[in-house]
Design an enzyme around this catalytic site. Structure first.
Site, PDB file in Angstrom:
ATOM      1  N   CYS A  19       0.812  -1.215   0.000  1.00  0.00           N
ATOM      2  CA  CYS A  19       0.000   0.000   0.000  1.00  0.00           C
ATOM      3  C   CYS A  19       0.843   1.261   0.000  1.00  0.00           C
ATOM      4  CB  CYS A  19      -0.913   0.007   1.211  1.00  0.00           C
ATOM      5  SG  CYS A  19       0.025   0.114   2.745  1.00  0.00           S
ATOM      6  N   ALA A  35       3.199   1.730   2.859  1.00  0.00           N
ATOM      7  CA  ALA A  35       4.411   0.922   2.694  1.00  0.00           C
ATOM      8  C   ALA A  35       5.405   1.637   1.784  1.00  0.00           C
ATOM      9  CB  ALA A  35       4.075  -0.450   2.137  1.00  0.00           C
ATOM     10  N   ARG A  58      12.663  -4.448   5.948  1.00  0.00           N
ATOM     11  CA  ARG A  58      13.189  -4.211   4.594  1.00  0.00           C
ATOM     12  C   ARG A  58      14.707  -4.257   4.502  1.00  0.00           C
ATOM     13  NH1 ARG A  58      12.759  -0.133   1.436  1.00  0.00           N
ATOM     14  NH2 ARG A  58      12.759  -1.167  -0.559  1.00  0.00           N
ATOM     15  N   HIS A  66       5.390   6.544  -2.571  1.00  0.00           N
ATOM     16  CA  HIS A  66       6.670   7.116  -2.984  1.00  0.00           C
ATOM     17  C   HIS A  66       6.478   8.595  -3.297  1.00  0.00           C
ATOM     18  CE1 HIS A  66       7.538   2.865  -4.787  1.00  0.00           C
ATOM     19  NE2 HIS A  66       7.798   2.890  -3.498  1.00  0.00           N
TER      20      HIS A  66
HETATM   21  S1  SF4 Z   1      11.238  -0.631  -7.410  1.00  0.00           S
HETATM   22 FE1  SF4 Z   1      11.856  -0.160  -5.474  1.00  0.00          FE
HETATM   23  S2  SF4 Z   1      11.278  -2.001  -4.269  1.00  0.00           S
HETATM   24 FE2  SF4 Z   1      12.035  -1.941  -6.103  1.00  0.00          FE
HETATM   25  S3  SF4 Z   1      13.641  -0.795  -5.605  1.00  0.00           S
HETATM   26 FE3  SF4 Z   1      12.350   0.637  -6.425  1.00  0.00          FE
HETATM   27  S4  SF4 Z   1      11.442   1.300  -4.616  1.00  0.00           S
HETATM   28 FE4  SF4 Z   1      11.727  -0.747  -4.412  1.00  0.00          FE
END
Ligand code: SF4
Ligand code: SF4
Lengths: 459, 552
Positions: B69, B72, B103, B205
């Site tokens: 989600c 996360a 993580r 993000h």
């Molecule tokens: S895609 Fe990333 S999990 Fe994969 S590294 Fe990028 S933020 Fe993550």
């Protein structure tokens, strides 16, 4: 130092939890639901919750943990998740074809107030639930209780949805194993079957979360209590529920619904815990305890006596779930160890706290118990006055390393070791294994600390 | 590009088209229609154009997938790895608990003068029913106060992360943070990253990028020493990746001002606008910050990739080209020359055992792309790949950005309006220079995505479902499958080794030169292990019994 900001001085906190000794309801509900054969647990909320719960269980068991989600979007959060759940039910039965879907709610759907039984009825009315298939539910808001509550509620839902009385009692005994490992569930049942007792155990995650590698993945493995068994549980002669917090809700519901009487016991850990369990089984079923079981008991007593000097007076700090804390504390006291600090994040109530205090009332030193409490507090206590051993989940290893104290992993989650799925800590055999783990930790430490002069070969 | 060399499947009459149809056949019509747009058979045109894929759209309820989600993505991915921020999860206990140390972002706390490291802690307001009913702002305020009072030494920054119920009950985390910031005199900032926002971690993000940019970036103008100053964006120091990259940068004479956010500190973020170039590793999770830094401060960004030795060398050369300093160029070349022999030696030794093996990658928003380079170095072919939360630009390249339609789920994620800073805006290169560099093969603000680099006829699948995972494995029988923890043991129950590309299966580092060698070894171990042959017992292989046992 890993936990370098933890001060020794304890100050009152009323709002901030640090390093919790609990997690949220749905993960417990998901775990319980996996103990039904052919069941797909379903998380009614946004997809983060199920991703987290599946990940946590996967890391703990190192096994596939399958579950689905209603995948709420912002829209569903405003208008409710009915459309999502209906669609999910349809997709799940079409694509994955489980026997049963066990829905649990999340903080989100609980805060919205989705009415799950109404949605399930609607799904049925719309023909989304194929004949012979089931959808059950449990309300598991995470702002109440903990993962133990979620486990308890889902286990109770199995009774509410399925148990029915046929009018006459069978010779079968129901077992509710508490929030325990697949291996423990196996052991609890093995003991009953050694005594020649027929049982129905629910939930039962053995052979679901400790399955073999065969090269063929099966989404729904062999294990788990079946729906016919859950139905018949309503006609059993009685129920033995292990661990009051995790198991009594289901046991009492079964009594109320089908007049199946119940005994609620501690988890069968250690000598006396297992004695109680075996003795109740014996008396309810009117059977003799087989010599093989008495032998197992004797072996446990033997090891306790052989190694008593290493247990005696050792101080232990515990973090874990209430049912486990109580059972372990009793076991430790019975071998003259002292559980000096105990925390659980799960609010278990005054009565439970009283019971726990009763266990340690004769301790030769002050015993600190906090519930709900967290591992930050536990660490502060340890900084003030150290212990010889830590018992709890993998997160305790940060304290163990900083304070250089041996750790025996027990409870949930264990992310960094295996064994818990395969080797029980319940029953006499399990008690033996638990002692072995404690001894390994204590004696490895003794060896490590020994000087060149006082190193001992024989211990 | 050449069609997939591996024609085994065609021999069995299994064309990618057929596989796709077979996968869709089981779905209800509406779902099949949607998934059909998210499962694409690759075809790279003359100009590098690729078919359109649908991505960053809602997960279908009940289908079972990989995604997490918004929370996360925000707390777990972007902010989690910064050691000196006290991250308080405002919500019921679960969300904070699950994102506690899971993580494996490594950090070197002793590298900061103050030694702050709160990453080993989980802070939560552990909301109870009372707060759900009457509101949780008071508790949050108190929690911030307690964190400040109690931690030793005192934190210099506190971040607050909202989980699902917080948005619903209307707690205003931002006003609480503002109040506490004034009261405590330290930086306190909040993120409205409720899990239901957006369609995946990706929304988180973006929210994290916005928050960090608003509250931290540009608050410390100290000019640090160093001739060639860079920021590394979208590198999270899983398994020590960032340490390997820091080693290489130092060797090359590059000064790393900040990393977003592996082995990172808040002072690095505060100061990052003083660097001269942004390097983007994980495009998906961090491109917003790069864009904003460029707009506000004039720092250009380039896409780089330090996963695989050849990609690392190429990326270092790009950096050298940007700075255009002969000394730097020489030093970079010297470093590459020095590092490569060990990598090549390892690779040459392993290559005969891995060559021709086939791989599938379904992970994240950039790793499914980056790791193909490493597999290529081992002579392995990617049969199928896709992202968990990528957008179309991560698949098809940023040139499709103008044509991406913003849907209802993305519209609610704020786009910050950023303007050149009246004092601090300082374009690092003139438009002419930028143009020259572009012409010479150093494109700015450009990412071509995964698909143009993949062979024709490979299957690109966005937001892969569990059902599709099982089908892919049954039909293609890959030699190795890459995804995350939830898929790990499912895939392995199929008898296929599974490599986690989020956590590296607790190994690594895999970035840079040394990382490449680690990866080669791990993959060799996995695809050539004898353990996968243990599944049948002798009596399952030879079940017949003789009438009597023939004693020797
Ligand atoms: S895609 Fe990333 S999990 Fe994969 S590294 Fe990028 S933020 Fe993550
Ligand atoms: S606490 Fe609530 S929102 Fe968080 S993971 Fe648990 S159910 Fe989901």
């Amino acid at each position: 130092m890993l936990l370098r900001h933890t001060p020794k001085e304890v100050t009152e906190r009323s709002a901030l939890t640090i390093n919790p000794a609990k997690t949220c309801q749905p993960v417990g509900a998901m775990y319980a639901a996996l103990g039904i054969h052919g069941c797909l647990p379903h998380s009614h909320g946004s997809q983060g919750c199920y991703a987290y719960h599946r990940s946590a269980l996967t890391r703990h068991f190192k096994e596939p943990v399958i579950a689905a989600t209603s995948a709420f979007t912002e829209g569903s959060s405003v208008f409710g998740g009915q459309a999502n759940l209906l669609q999910a039910i349809d997709n799940i039965f079409t694509v994955y074809n489980p026997d049963i879907i066990a829905v649990h709610t999340t903080c989100l759907s609980e805060t919205i107030g989705d009415d799950i039984p109404q949605i399930i009825s609607k799904a049925k009315a719309e023909g989304k639930v194929p004949d012979g298939k089931y959808v059950i539910h449990a309300n598991t808001p995470s702002y109440v209780g903990s993962h133990v509550t979620g486990f308890s509620t889902m286990t109770r839902a199995m009774v509410d949805y399925f148990a029915e009385s046929s009018g006459h009692k069978t010779k079968t005994l129901n077992l509710i194993p508490g929030y325990s490992e697949p291996s423990d569930m196996e052991e609890i049942r093995r003991i009953a079957s050694l005594m020649g007792i027929q049982t129905i155990m629910f939930p039962d995650t053995s052979r679901v979360l400790n399955g073999p590698l065969t090269g063929k993945y099966r989404m729904f493995p062999d294990g788990g209590v079946t729906i016919p068994e859950l139905r018949q549980a309503g006609s059993s002669m009685g129920t033995v529920a292990l661990g009051a917090l995790a198991s009594s809700a289901a046991a009492k519901a079964l009594d109320a619904k089908c007049k199946v009487p119940c005994e609620i016991l501690d988890l069968p850990m250690g000598l006396h815990g297992t004695d109680m369990y075996v003795d109740i089984l014996r008396r309810i079923a009117g059977v003799n305890v087989p010599d093989s079981l008495t032998l197992e008991r004797g072996q446990l007593v033997d090891v306790i006596s052989d190694m008593h000097q290493y247990f005696y007076g050792k101080k232990v700090a515990l973090a874990g779930d209430p049912d486990q804390l109580l059972a372990i504390a009793k076991f430790l006291v019975s071998i003259d160890m002292i559980p000096v600090y105990m925390v659980t994040g799960t609010p278990a109530g005054k009565k439970f706290e009283k019971a726990l205090r009763e266990v340690v009332k004769d301790a030769p030193c002050e015993v600190k118990i906090q519930m709900p409490g967290d591992m930050f507090l536990l660490h502060q206590w340890i900084k003030q006055s150290p212990v010889d051993l830590l018992i709890g989940n993998s997160y305790l290893k940060y304290i163990a390393k900083d304070e250089d104290i041996p750790l025996v992993r027990h409870g949930f989650p264990i992310f960094d070791r295996i064994g818990h799925s395969y080797f029980p800590t319940m029953g006499y055999k399990g008690g033996l294994r638990f002692l072995e783990k404690i001894l390994d930790a204590l004696l490895d430490r003794k060896d490590r600390d020994a000087t060149d002069i006082n190193m001992e070969l024989v211990m | 590009m050449d069609a997939l060399e591996d024609i085994v499947l065609e021999a069995e009459g299994l064309t990618p088209e057929k596989v796709k149809l077979e996968m869709l056949a089981k779905y209800p019509t509406k779902v099949a229609r949607k998934r059909a747009r998210q499962i694409v058979i690759n075809k790279v045109g003359e100009t590098g154009d690729v078919p359109e894929i649908q991505a960053n759209v809602r997960t279908t309820p009940g289908l079972i997938g990989q995604r997490g989600c918004c929370y996360a993505g925000c707390k777990g991915v972007v902010l989690g790895p910064s050691r000196d921020i006290v991250n308080i999860t405002h919500g019921p206990i679960g969300c904070g608990f699950y994102s506690w140390l899971t993580r494996r972002n490594q950090t070197d706390a002793d590298a900061s003068p103050d030694g702050h490291n709160f990453m080993t802690y989980c802070f939560s307001t552990d909301m109870q029913e009372k707060e759900i009913i009457f509101g949780g702002e008071k508790k949050l305020k108190q929690a911030i106060q307690e964190a400040y009072d109690l931690l030793d030494p005192k934190p210099k920054a506190i971040g607050v992360f909202a989980t699902c119920p917080v948005g619903l009950i209307g707690d205003d985390v931002h006003s609480v943070c503002k109040e506490m910031k004034e009261k405590l005199g330290i930086n306190v900032f909040g993120f409205s990253c409720e899990g239901y926002k957006g369609v995946s971690q990706s929304a988180g993000h973006h929210i994290a990028n916005n928050g960090i940019f608003t509250h931290v970036v540009g608050t410390d103008d100290t000019i640090r020493e160093g001739k060639f100053k860079i920021n590394l964006l979208g590198e999270y120091n899983i398994g020590g990746d960032a340490f390997e990259l820091e080693r290489i940068f130092e060797k090359c004479g590059l000064t790393l001002i900040s990393t977003f956010s592996g082995n990172s500190t808040i002072s690095g973020f505060a100061n990052c606008h003083t660097a001269d170039l942004n390097l983007i590793m994980c495009h998906r999770s961090i491109n917003y910050v790069a864009d904003m830094l460029e707009k506000k401060y004039g720092l250009p960004w380039i896409k780089i990739n330090f996963i695989s030795a050849s990609a690392t060398a190429k990326s270092l050369r790009k950096i050298a080209a940007y700075f255009g300093d002969p000394e730097l160029t020489a030093r970079v070349e010297a470093v590459i020359a020095e590092e490569m022999p060990a990598v090549e030696k390892a690779r040459d030794e392993i290559y005969p055992r891995t060559q021709g093996k086939r791989v599938m990658l379904f992970v994240g928003g950039s790793r499914a792309h980056h790791y193909q380079d490493l597999f290529r170095e081992l002579g392995m072919t990617t049969l199928s790949a896709g992202y968990e939360f990528g957008h179309r630009d991560d698949y098809e390249g940023r040139n499709v950005l103008p044509s991406i339609q913003v849907d209802a789920d993305s519209r609610n994620i704020q786009e910050l309006e950023v303007h050149p800073d009246p004092e601090k805006y300082n374009p690092r290169k003139s438009p002419d220079e930028m143009e020259r560099l572009t012409r010479e093969g150093l494109p700015f603000n450009k990412y071509d995505g995964m698909m143009p680099e993949m062979p024709d006829d490979t299957m690109i699948i966005d937001d892969l479902s569990q059902y599709e995972t099982d089908k892919l494995i049954e039909l293609y029988k890959p030699d190795i499958f890459c995804a995350g923890i939830k898929e790990k043991y499912i895939v392995q129950k199929h008898g296929i080794p599974m490599k986690q590309l989020h956590s590296y299966d607790y190994g690594g580092p895999y970035a840079g030169f040394k990382g490449a060698v680690n990866f080669y070894k791990d993959i060799d171990r996995m695809v050539n292990s004898k353990i996968w042959s243990y599944m049948k017992a002798p009596w399952q292989k030879n079940p017949e019994l003789m009438a009597t046992y023939a004693w020797e």
